[in-house]
Design an enzyme around this catalytic site. Structure first.
Site, mmCIF file in Angstrom:
data_model
loop_
_atom_site.group_PDB
_atom_site.id
_atom_site.type_symbol
_atom_site.label_atom_id
_atom_site.label_comp_id
_atom_site.label_asym_id
_atom_site.label_seq_id
_atom_site.Cartn_x
_atom_site.Cartn_y
_atom_site.Cartn_z
ATOM 1 N N HIS A 102 0.829 -1.205 0.000
ATOM 2 C CA HIS A 102 0.000 0.000 0.000
ATOM 3 C C HIS A 102 0.866 1.257 0.000
ATOM 4 O O HIS A 102 0.608 2.208 -0.752
ATOM 5 C CB HIS A 102 -0.916 0.001 1.220
ATOM 6 C CG HIS A 102 -1.706 1.264 1.392
ATOM 7 N ND1 HIS A 102 -2.927 1.463 0.794
ATOM 8 C CD2 HIS A 102 -1.438 2.400 2.089
ATOM 9 C CE1 HIS A 102 -3.385 2.667 1.115
ATOM 10 N NE2 HIS A 102 -2.503 3.258 1.895
ATOM 11 N N GLU A 103 1.903 1.254 0.834
ATOM 12 C CA GLU A 103 2.779 2.430 0.898
ATOM 13 C C GLU A 103 3.565 2.605 -0.403
ATOM 14 O O GLU A 103 3.821 3.733 -0.827
ATOM 15 C CB GLU A 103 3.720 2.318 2.096
ATOM 16 C CG GLU A 103 3.024 2.259 3.453
ATOM 17 C CD GLU A 103 1.997 3.367 3.650
ATOM 18 O OE1 GLU A 103 2.193 4.469 3.106
ATOM 19 O OE2 GLU A 103 0.983 3.124 4.336
ATOM 20 N N HIS A 106 1.582 4.543 -2.809
ATOM 21 C CA HIS A 106 1.700 5.998 -2.684
ATOM 22 C C HIS A 106 2.946 6.513 -3.413
ATOM 23 O O HIS A 106 2.915 7.582 -4.025
ATOM 24 C CB HIS A 106 1.766 6.396 -1.211
ATOM 25 C CG HIS A 106 0.454 6.305 -0.503
ATOM 26 N ND1 HIS A 106 -0.706 6.857 -1.000
ATOM 27 C CD2 HIS A 106 0.125 5.729 0.686
ATOM 28 C CE1 HIS A 106 -1.699 6.621 -0.158
ATOM 29 N NE2 HIS A 106 -1.220 5.929 0.871
ATOM 30 N N HIS A 110 3.093 9.142 -6.487
ATOM 31 C CA HIS A 110 3.967 10.331 -6.499
ATOM 32 C C HIS A 110 4.759 10.416 -7.797
ATOM 33 O O HIS A 110 4.857 11.481 -8.418
ATOM 34 C CB HIS A 110 4.924 10.262 -5.299
ATOM 35 C CG HIS A 110 5.772 11.476 -5.138
ATOM 36 N ND1 HIS A 110 7.076 11.417 -4.685
ATOM 37 C CD2 HIS A 110 5.531 12.796 -5.383
ATOM 38 C CE1 HIS A 110 7.575 12.635 -4.644
ATOM 39 N NE2 HIS A 110 6.664 13.489 -5.064
#
Length: 229
Positions: A102-103, A106, A110
């Site tokens: 999940h991270e 991100h 980005h």
């Protein structure tokens, strides 16, 4: 003008959001604990999964660090650092795989300049200021009888609501990306993927709850302001 206590009647507006927030947090904790005890077949740690996904996305410059905070996992776009809690970093479980992925989602957002993330990051300084000053200005306006200060407090708190609303697509999209990669890359299989989805869905509900709480607080501020007229 009376300064409303925390026990004023408008508190009832917050009750549904408080209940949902409690339920969401309970759901997160129970799913995390359940699937943090289930090891994945291939034995990859959260750090290994994150590094694999980052490299495949061309994000070789993103570092992975350990942060000593349970469920404090996050991606820092300003320094391009993915920070994982010890349990996720070293764990070879469904929970650690889902959270690490999940991270990374991100980080990929980005890189691709995913619009909601870009907007959210750009308004963070203003939102932090609004969050700090909104309540002070609001109640100061009521106490002094200055409607302008009360209105300004409401407007500043509205920024918090906008931030929470923008956060929802950011978080849901990161989870969608994570689950897609975990499945297509063969990192998780069958029930493992479904378990990771439950962990991430539960986590997403905490953002939904936070948004409902922010909206409820805004409605409460408006109600207090109107009541004070």
């Amino acid at each position: 003008m009376p300064l409303y206590s925390i026990f004023d009647p408008t508190m009832i507006i917050l009750i549904p959001a408080i209940i949902i927030s409690f339920w969401a947090q309970t759901k997160v904790n129970s799913n995390y604990e359940k699937y943090s005890k289930v090891r994945i077949v291939n034995g990859y740690t959260g750090q290994q999964i994150a590094r694999m996904m980052l490299d495949e996305a061309g994000l070789w410059d993103v570092r992975i660090e350990v942060i000593n905070s349970k469920l404090g996992d996050h991606y820092d776009p300003s320094s391009k650092i993915l920070r994982l809690s010890p349990e996720v970093y070293s764990g070879s479980t469904i929970s650690s795989a889902g959270i690490a992925a999940h991270e990374v989602g991100h980080a990929i957002q980005h890189k691709e300049e995913y619009k909601p993330l870009t907007i959210r990051n750009s308004i963070v300084p203003v939102v932090n200021l609004g969050s700090s000053l909104s309540w002070i200005l609001f109640f100061l306006g009521i106490f002094l009888g200055f409607k302008g200060l009360t209105t300004l407090g409401i407007l500043l708190f509205s920024l918090v609501v906008i931030f929470q609303l923008i956060t929802l697509p950011v978080e849901f999209d990161a989870s969608t990306r994570a689950l897609s990669i975990l499945k297509s890359r063969g990192i998780l299989y069958g029930d493992e993927t479904r378990g990771a989805e439950k962990v991430l869905n539960a986590a997403a509900m905490t953002y939904v709850a936070a948004t409902l709480m922010a909206v409820s607080q805004l409605i409460r501020l408006i109600a207090i302001s109107n009541k004070d007229d």
